[in-house]
Design a protein around this motif. Sequence first.
Motif, PDB file in Angstrom:
ATOM      1  N   THR A 109       0.789  46.223 -47.173  1.00 33.78           N
ATOM      2  CA  THR A 109      -0.053  47.323 -47.809  1.00 33.78           C
ATOM      3  C   THR A 109       0.782  47.887 -48.732  1.00 33.78           C
ATOM      4  OG1 THR A 109       0.779  49.104 -46.571  1.00 33.78           O
ATOM      5  CG2 THR A 109      -1.392  47.938 -45.887  1.00 33.78           C
ATOM      6  N   ASN A 120      -9.069  42.880 -49.238  1.00 28.54           N
ATOM      7  CA  ASN A 120      -9.386  44.303 -48.585  1.00 28.54           C
ATOM      8  C   ASN A 120     -10.187  44.109 -47.347  1.00 28.54           C
ATOM      9  OD1 ASN A 120      -9.512  45.281 -51.686  1.00 28.54           O
ATOM     10  ND2 ASN A 120      -9.070  46.959 -50.312  1.00 28.54           N
ATOM     11  N   PRO A 159      -6.407  49.942 -46.040  1.00 27.19           N
ATOM     12  CA  PRO A 159      -5.679  49.912 -47.365  1.00 27.19           C
ATOM     13  C   PRO A 159      -5.542  48.559 -47.783  1.00 27.19           C
ATOM     14  CG  PRO A 159      -4.437  50.301 -45.430  1.00 27.19           C
ATOM     15  CD  PRO A 159      -5.796  50.467 -45.087  1.00 27.19           C
ATOM     16  N   ARG A 212     -12.263  48.539 -52.759  1.00 25.67           N
ATOM     17  CA  ARG A 212     -12.090  49.834 -52.131  1.00 25.67           C
ATOM     18  C   ARG A 212     -13.139  51.040 -52.355  1.00 25.67           C
ATOM     19  NH1 ARG A 212      -8.972  51.935 -48.644  1.00 25.67           N
ATOM     20  NH2 ARG A 212      -8.964  53.705 -49.706  1.00 25.67           N
TER      21      ARG A 212
END
Lengths: 141, 141
Positions: free
Chosen positions: A42, A79, A84, B82
Amino acid sequence: MSDTSTATPESLSQTLAESGLRSTPQRELVFNVLLKKRDHPTADEVFARVKAEMPTISLATVYNCLETLVQCRVVRAVNFERGPTRYCPNQKPHAHFHDESTGSTHDIDLPPGLLDQVKSILPDGYDSNSVEIIFRGKAKD
Amino acid sequence: MSDTSTATPESLSQTLAESGLRSTPQRELVFNVLLKKRDHPTADEVFARVKAEMPTISLATVYNCLETLVQCRVVRAVNFERGPTRYCPNQKPHAHFHDESTGSTHDIDLPPGLLDQVKSILPDGYDSNSVEIIFRGKAKD
DNA sequence: AGTGAGATTTAGAATAATTCCAATAAACTA
DNA sequence: TAGTTTATTGGAATTATTCTAAATCTCACT
């Protein structure tokens, strides 16, 4: 045996230049850190590793560098759900296997032609420029 | 022509009961809202639609209900990068096409056998319980 | 119908990852 | 080397979501 699946550190400054971007110590270091340990870290993890070598770097810069590397297509962002974002310097076409018991991520090489075959299921009028394949489950070991 | 690809409102309370969960007006309404307009809404969007019929419902409850429906497998959660999680009551095996110019999401039916074929590329020792396929690009219209 | 146990809802606070911002610093260009 | 552009930095802001604790509801049993 040379690995043609990722950009080399030497080629990064050239790749950056081709996009009109500058080579900086921060960008080089972030990229080297990704190449050294390919465990899909990450941004926080990259930050920790990079800080060991360049203690003054900021988290914002790590985010900026990662974003830049993704734009240049030398790094892929991955993702899983809303976790994260993770970063991966493997430029070969590959899928991701997300081990739900360990949280770890594995690259799965794709046989040639599979992506095109998968793309071929798209009805007329759909023009896709990328296909992502994600497996979830348990990996032995 | 009946649609067997999604649970019906009538069957929801049964499905919930099978998981030891109660049928509540909030859960029914959230589910009905997802069935009525299948445009992969976010939790916020579901909240807005649901509030029109039940003005006292809270956002936390919408999150709780969505989570419950996902657990019962009558709704699928979908993520792109995200961005906020989107919800989809289509229970047929399908891929998602994410239109990058409009932000809209389209379900892509999968030909029978494709998921197994894709799964077959996994090396020994990888045991996958789900495969997700995401296309990105531009859809006509 | 009344009671208690457990499930659900609720409002608001808390969290986590990321982006934004404005100021400084570094890098290329003329 | 001066000037312009690009990059870095620390901290504040944002966003989606989860947590928390109190209030409410539901159900099984009397």
